[in-house]
Design a protein around this motif. Structure first.
Motif, PDB file in Angstrom:
ATOM      1  N   GLU A 128       0.817  -1.216   0.000  1.00 24.23           N
ATOM      2  CA  GLU A 128       0.000   0.000   0.000  1.00 24.23           C
ATOM      3  C   GLU A 128       0.850   1.265   0.000  1.00 24.23           C
ATOM      4  N   ASN A 129       1.855   1.324   0.869  1.00 25.07           N
ATOM      5  CA  ASN A 129       2.687   2.522   0.943  1.00 25.07           C
ATOM      6  C   ASN A 129       3.531   2.711  -0.309  1.00 25.07           C
ATOM      7  N   GLU A 130       3.831   1.617  -1.030  1.00 29.01           N
ATOM      8  CA  GLU A 130       4.611   1.718  -2.260  1.00 29.01           C
ATOM      9  C   GLU A 130       3.757   2.261  -3.406  1.00 29.01           C
ATOM     10  N   ILE A 131       2.507   1.835  -3.477  1.00 33.93           N
ATOM     11  CA  ILE A 131       1.606   2.348  -4.506  1.00 33.93           C
ATOM     12  C   ILE A 131       1.378   3.844  -4.336  1.00 33.93           C
ATOM     13  N   GLU A 132       1.296   4.299  -3.095  1.00 32.80           N
ATOM     14  CA  GLU A 132       0.976   5.696  -2.810  1.00 32.80           C
ATOM     15  C   GLU A 132       2.027   6.670  -3.333  1.00 32.80           C
ATOM     16  N   VAL A 133       3.256   6.230  -3.542  1.00 31.95           N
ATOM     17  CA  VAL A 133       4.309   7.161  -3.970  1.00 31.95           C
ATOM     18  C   VAL A 133       4.401   7.291  -5.489  1.00 31.95           C
ATOM     19  N   LEU A 134       3.662   6.473  -6.236  1.00 26.92           N
ATOM     20  CA  LEU A 134       3.749   6.483  -7.696  1.00 26.92           C
ATOM     21  C   LEU A 134       2.790   7.493  -8.311  1.00 26.92           C
ATOM     22  N   ARG A 135       3.265   8.170  -9.372  1.00 27.71           N
ATOM     23  CA  ARG A 135       2.393   9.040 -10.152  1.00 27.71           C
ATOM     24  C   ARG A 135       2.102   8.435 -11.526  1.00 27.71           C
ATOM     25  N   ARG A 136       3.126   7.903 -12.183  1.00 34.24           N
ATOM     26  CA  ARG A 136       2.921   7.333 -13.521  1.00 34.24           C
ATOM     27  C   ARG A 136       3.989   6.294 -13.811  1.00 34.24           C
ATOM     28  N   VAL A 137       3.603   5.231 -14.518  1.00 33.13           N
ATOM     29  CA  VAL A 137       4.546   4.214 -14.985  1.00 33.13           C
ATOM     30  C   VAL A 137       4.255   3.946 -16.455  1.00 33.13           C
ATOM     31  N   GLU A 138       5.305   3.917 -17.278  1.00 33.18           N
ATOM     32  CA  GLU A 138       5.158   3.675 -18.709  1.00 33.18           C
ATOM     33  C   GLU A 138       6.024   2.487 -19.110  1.00 33.18           C
ATOM     34  N   ILE A 186       9.447   5.444 -14.702  1.00 35.46           N
ATOM     35  CA  ILE A 186       8.689   5.546 -13.456  1.00 35.46           C
ATOM     36  C   ILE A 186       8.733   6.996 -12.983  1.00 35.46           C
ATOM     37  N   LEU A 187       7.571   7.599 -12.766  1.00 34.93           N
ATOM     38  CA  LEU A 187       7.487   8.955 -12.247  1.00 34.93           C
ATOM     39  C   LEU A 187       6.858   8.919 -10.857  1.00 34.93           C
ATOM     40  N   PHE A 188       7.591   9.455  -9.872  1.00 34.90           N
ATOM     41  CA  PHE A 188       7.107   9.470  -8.496  1.00 34.90           C
ATOM     42  C   PHE A 188       6.389  10.780  -8.181  1.00 34.90           C
ATOM     43  N   LYS A 189       5.578  10.750  -7.141  1.00 38.48           N
ATOM     44  CA  LYS A 189       4.942  11.967  -6.654  1.00 38.48           C
ATOM     45  C   LYS A 189       5.980  12.859  -5.975  1.00 38.48           C
ATOM     46  N   GLU A 190       5.588  14.125  -5.758  1.00 39.05           N
ATOM     47  CA  GLU A 190       6.490  15.069  -5.117  1.00 39.05           C
ATOM     48  C   GLU A 190       6.772  14.647  -3.669  1.00 39.05           C
ATOM     49  N   ASN A 191       7.929  15.084  -3.182  1.00 31.48           N
ATOM     50  CA  ASN A 191       8.318  14.901  -1.778  1.00 31.48           C
ATOM     51  C   ASN A 191       8.529  13.432  -1.392  1.00 31.48           C
ATOM     52  N   VAL A 192       8.805  12.573  -2.373  1.00 31.25           N
ATOM     53  CA  VAL A 192       9.151  11.180  -2.086  1.00 31.25           C
ATOM     54  C   VAL A 192      10.653  11.103  -1.843  1.00 31.25           C
ATOM     55  N   SER A 193      11.061  10.467  -0.779  1.00 27.69           N
ATOM     56  CA  SER A 193      12.479  10.414  -0.425  1.00 27.69           C
ATOM     57  C   SER A 193      13.270   9.575  -1.425  1.00 27.69           C
ATOM     58  N   LEU A 194      14.574   9.836  -1.473  1.00 27.62           N
ATOM     59  CA  LEU A 194      15.448   9.069  -2.368  1.00 27.62           C
ATOM     60  C   LEU A 194      15.465   7.596  -1.995  1.00 27.62           C
ATOM     61  N   ILE A 195      15.410   7.309  -0.699  1.00 28.73           N
ATOM     62  CA  ILE A 195      15.401   5.907  -0.260  1.00 28.73           C
ATOM     63  C   ILE A 195      14.135   5.212  -0.731  1.00 28.73           C
ATOM     64  N   ALA A 196      12.974   5.877  -0.595  1.00 25.68           N
ATOM     65  CA  ALA A 196      11.709   5.290  -1.036  1.00 25.68           C
ATOM     66  C   ALA A 196      11.724   5.060  -2.541  1.00 25.68           C
ATOM     67  N   LYS A 197      12.262   6.035  -3.292  1.00 27.45           N
ATOM     68  CA  LYS A 197      12.359   5.870  -4.746  1.00 27.45           C
ATOM     69  C   LYS A 197      13.231   4.676  -5.099  1.00 27.45           C
ATOM     70  N   PHE A 198      14.357   4.553  -4.406  1.00 30.14           N
ATOM     71  CA  PHE A 198      15.277   3.455  -4.683  1.00 30.14           C
ATOM     72  C   PHE A 198      14.624   2.101  -4.416  1.00 30.14           C
ATOM     73  N   VAL A 199      13.951   1.984  -3.275  1.00 27.00           N
ATOM     74  CA  VAL A 199      13.323   0.719  -2.886  1.00 27.00           C
ATOM     75  C   VAL A 199      12.215   0.335  -3.854  1.00 27.00           C
ATOM     76  N   VAL A 200      11.317   1.283  -4.177  1.00 28.89           N
ATOM     77  CA  VAL A 200      10.183   0.975  -5.054  1.00 28.89           C
ATOM     78  C   VAL A 200      10.657   0.713  -6.475  1.00 28.89           C
ATOM     79  N   ALA A 201      11.601   1.526  -6.967  1.00 34.43           N
ATOM     80  CA  ALA A 201      12.106   1.318  -8.324  1.00 34.43           C
ATOM     81  C   ALA A 201      12.753  -0.049  -8.473  1.00 34.43           C
TER      82      ALA A 201
END
Length: 254
Positions: A128-138, A186-201
């Motif tokens: 759930e918390n991983e989905i919340e940080v995503l804005r767009r995936v192509e 992968i495009l993340f929402k604003e204010n997502v931390s670098l660690i969160a981006k790394f983990v989800v990506a």
């Protein structure tokens, strides 16, 4: 037998919106490349190697890990590099341009309304918390090409190789292969931390079907990869004519 890039089992799911399930690469194949099933692991093309594991015409041991449905291609996993190559390089086979493909999932839409949150978690293989940080995936497939034997072109199978695999019940013939460049953005929402981006990506990449991707930030490319094929069950027996020793088996699926 050839360089292979590490790959894991599933492909990232990417949606078209509305109430339909979010497509995976299996859905992209079913929609854009009818009759082709996903091959795991995907493999970088070796155009001048006659013993490459994904040459069309090869006899190869495969395991059906996901069956074909009306909306999704099957997934076949190679078994420990057990195969007999046609000993003809890819550069000497018939190739044809195939259409490119592109799909997008925009998470700015209400994910809970369009799919239901529990359904989204299952489709995307994310928490759930991983989905919340995503804005767009192509995901896009470009420079797509198919390869097959020319009419009348005969494989040059090795008798020793046939002797090693004769009688196995898990043998299949690669009739045609599909190759191309796969790009994931992968495009993340604003204010997502670098660690969160790394983990989800990295989790998305591991759910992608392509474990070897070039790229920086959240833009990834896998270039000149074989990732799908038309597959037919077959049987191998030693005969005076090696070609005659390959017999079509009853299909496991339509």
């Amino acid at each position: 037998m050839g360089v292979r890039f590490g790959v894991v089992a599933a492909i990232l799911t990417i949606g078209l919106g509305g109430c339909a399930p979010t497509p995976t690469l299996r859905n992209v194949l079913a929609k854009n490349y009818r009759g082709y099933d996903q091959l795991l692991p995907a493999s970088g093309i070796l155009p001048d190697e006659g013993r490459y594991q994904y040459l069309p015409g090869n006899v190869i041991a495969l395991e059906l890990t996901e069956p074909r449905t009306f909306e999704a291609a099957a997934v076949w996993s190679e078994k420990s590099s057990i195969y007999c190559p046609i000993n003809i390089p890819l550069s000497a086979l018939k190739s044809a341009k195939a259409k490119d493909a592109y799909v997008l999932h925009n998470f700015d839409l209400s994910l809970r309304q369009s799919l239901g949150f529990d359904k989204a978690k299952a489709d995307l293989r994310l928490e759930e918390n991983e989905i919340e940080v995503l804005r767009r995936v192509e995901i896009s497939v470009s420079s797509a090409r198919t390869y097959r034997l020319y009419p009348g072109q005969k494989p040059n199978f090795s008798r020793e190789c046939f002797a090693a695999i004769a009688g196995r019940p898990d043998l299949y013939r690669l009739r045609t292969i599909l190759a191309g460049d796969v790009r994931i953005r992968i495009l993340f929402k604003e204010n997502v931390s670098l660690i969160a981006k790394f983990v989800v990506a990295n989790k998305i990449k591991s759910n992608l079907g392509f474990g070897f991707l070039n790229g920086v930030a959240q833009d990834y490319d896998a270039t000149n990869m074989v990732f799908a094929a038309k597959v037919s069950p077959t049987k191998v027996s030693l005969t005076p004519s090696l070609t005659a020793g390959i017999k079509a088996a009853s299909p496991h699926q339509k």
